[in-house]
Write an enzyme that holds these catalytic residues in place. Sequence first.
Site, PDB file in Angstrom:
ATOM      1  N   ILE A 129       4.518  11.649 -21.336  1.00 54.42           N
ATOM      2  CA  ILE A 129       5.360  10.898 -20.377  1.00 54.42           C
ATOM      3  C   ILE A 129       4.838   9.479 -20.202  1.00 54.42           C
ATOM      4  O   ILE A 129       5.595   8.581 -19.874  1.00 54.42           O
ATOM      5  CB  ILE A 129       5.452  11.595 -18.995  1.00 54.42           C
ATOM      6  CG1 ILE A 129       4.095  11.710 -18.317  1.00 54.42           C
ATOM      7  CG2 ILE A 129       6.160  12.935 -19.091  1.00 54.42           C
ATOM      8  CD1 ILE A 129       4.179  11.931 -16.818  1.00 54.42           C
ATOM      9  N   ASP A 130       3.533   9.262 -20.434  1.00 55.67           N
ATOM     10  CA  ASP A 130       2.943   7.938 -20.194  1.00 55.67           C
ATOM     11  C   ASP A 130       3.429   6.884 -21.194  1.00 55.67           C
ATOM     12  O   ASP A 130       3.305   5.687 -20.952  1.00 55.67           O
ATOM     13  CB  ASP A 130       1.413   8.007 -20.278  1.00 55.67           C
ATOM     14  CG  ASP A 130       0.805   8.753 -19.107  1.00 55.67           C
ATOM     15  OD1 ASP A 130       1.557   9.110 -18.180  1.00 55.67           O
ATOM     16  OD2 ASP A 130      -0.417   8.990 -19.117  1.00 55.67           O
ATOM     17  N   ARG A 165      12.186  -0.613   6.407  1.00 54.27           N
ATOM     18  CA  ARG A 165      10.801  -0.277   6.063  1.00 54.27           C
ATOM     19  C   ARG A 165      10.472  -0.728   4.643  1.00 54.27           C
ATOM     20  O   ARG A 165      11.357  -0.935   3.826  1.00 54.27           O
ATOM     21  CB  ARG A 165      10.606   1.240   6.079  1.00 54.27           C
ATOM     22  CG  ARG A 165      10.405   1.789   7.448  1.00 54.27           C
ATOM     23  CD  ARG A 165      10.266   3.292   7.382  1.00 54.27           C
ATOM     24  NE  ARG A 165      10.186   3.816   8.739  1.00 54.27           N
ATOM     25  CZ  ARG A 165      10.423   5.067   9.062  1.00 54.27           C
ATOM     26  NH1 ARG A 165      10.768   5.942   8.144  1.00 54.27           N
ATOM     27  NH2 ARG A 165      10.316   5.461  10.315  1.00 54.27           N
TER      28      ARG A 165
HETATM   29  O1  F6P Z   1      -0.902  12.052 -19.551  1.00 52.03           O
HETATM   30  C1  F6P Z   1       0.157  12.470 -18.776  1.00 52.03           C
HETATM   31  C2  F6P Z   1      -0.267  12.591 -17.327  1.00 52.03           C
HETATM   32  O2  F6P Z   1       0.825  13.113 -16.592  1.00 52.03           O
HETATM   33  C3  F6P Z   1      -0.767  11.298 -16.673  1.00 52.03           C
HETATM   34  O3  F6P Z   1       0.260  10.436 -16.275  1.00 52.03           O
HETATM   35  C4  F6P Z   1      -1.561  11.847 -15.530  1.00 52.03           C
HETATM   36  O4  F6P Z   1      -2.546  10.936 -15.093  1.00 52.03           O
HETATM   37  C5  F6P Z   1      -2.192  13.068 -16.141  1.00 52.03           C
HETATM   38  O5  F6P Z   1      -1.346  13.488 -17.187  1.00 52.03           O
HETATM   39  C6  F6P Z   1      -2.419  14.189 -15.171  1.00 52.03           C
HETATM   40  O6  F6P Z   1      -3.090  15.209 -15.829  1.00 52.03           O
HETATM   41  P1  F6P Z   1      -3.183  16.692 -15.271  1.00 52.03           P
HETATM   42  O7  F6P Z   1      -1.821  17.300 -15.315  1.00 52.03           O
HETATM   43  O8  F6P Z   1      -4.139  17.363 -16.195  1.00 52.03           O
HETATM   44  O9  F6P Z   1      -3.669  16.589 -13.858  1.00 52.03           O
END
Ligand code: F6P
Length: 326
Positions: A129-130, A165
């Site tokens: 997703i990143d 707000r």
């Molecule tokens: O790499 C995808 C991601 O959703 C990041 O955006 C987020 O920081 C991380 O994974 C969270 O990881 P986890 O689900 O292991 O807490």
Amino acid sequence: MPILKKIAVLTSGGDAPGMNAAVRAVTRGALAKGWEVFGVRNGYAGLVADTIDPLAAREVGGIIQRGGTMLGSARSPEFKEASGRAAALRNLANRDIDALVVIGGNGSQTGSAVLQREGFAVVGIASTIDNDLYGTDVSIGSDTAVNITLEAIDRLRTTASSHQRAFAVETMGRDCGYIALMAGIAGGAEVIALPEQELAPAEVAERLRAAYRRGKTHALAVIAEGARCGVKELMEHYASARDSIGFELRVTRLGHVVRGGAPTAADRVLATRLGAAAVECLARGELGVLLGISCGEIGTTSLAEVAGRTRPANAELLELARVMAM
Ligand code: F6P
């Protein structure tokens, strides 16, 4: 050219909407070539633990619209150890599996590169997703994550406007602010804070204050979770500067909500294209590559080049967002 008979597929790292569509495309594309397909449960952890089962066409039916991953996913510390990888390779060899398709993001494709280097045939499919994977313009899941964030922003704007707000919305993005940037632009945010570009809490507060002075009925700050100015820092600053900002401030952290839910049409189509292309790649013997999209076309990048690298969000677009927030 290798004669393939059996391949395995796994999903690894953080789940992403569209992973199921990719599993379906890999499975059906390979079955259409007369190959056998195996699904590995829970990413690399399942390779080590030997949870590897045959996948038939019907077993990947009815999943294209589902978020998450029916195979399960994990971040596997065992696989980072040579002993874990040796167990994984043994388990693949015991079933005469010739090649592996890895659907995942940065950490997962770094794992793929290691397996390929150790002599096992791997092809990667870009999914996070990143959207920070080197070697692709767009990764499976990022469009859905942007749209989920955008829907939240639109909803918050309604109540922000009713109550005059400011809202700070934190969305996912550990090292890359792509989701915050795209959703912030699409949602008309007054401020966008990313890991790629530092913004002090005082500056965020100043932009909110300026929006108030320009007569806005509300203001929105969209903040990536990895940004140096996180919602915590902003609230701390706000506690001391509340009177001068004008707006009252509320905070919403979207967290894993951003990763859930049904994949958008764009993610389903992308996943289907990349899944089918991965099978074609294996068929022509192009191994050790990541399948991604470049300028709308499917392309490959060597996993050795992808491993350990990231692709930052285009922070130049922040200026566009700033002008539009006038
Ligand atoms: O790499 C995808 C991601 O959703 C990041 O955006 C987020 O920081 C991380 O994974 C969270 O990881 P986890 O689900 O292991 O807490």
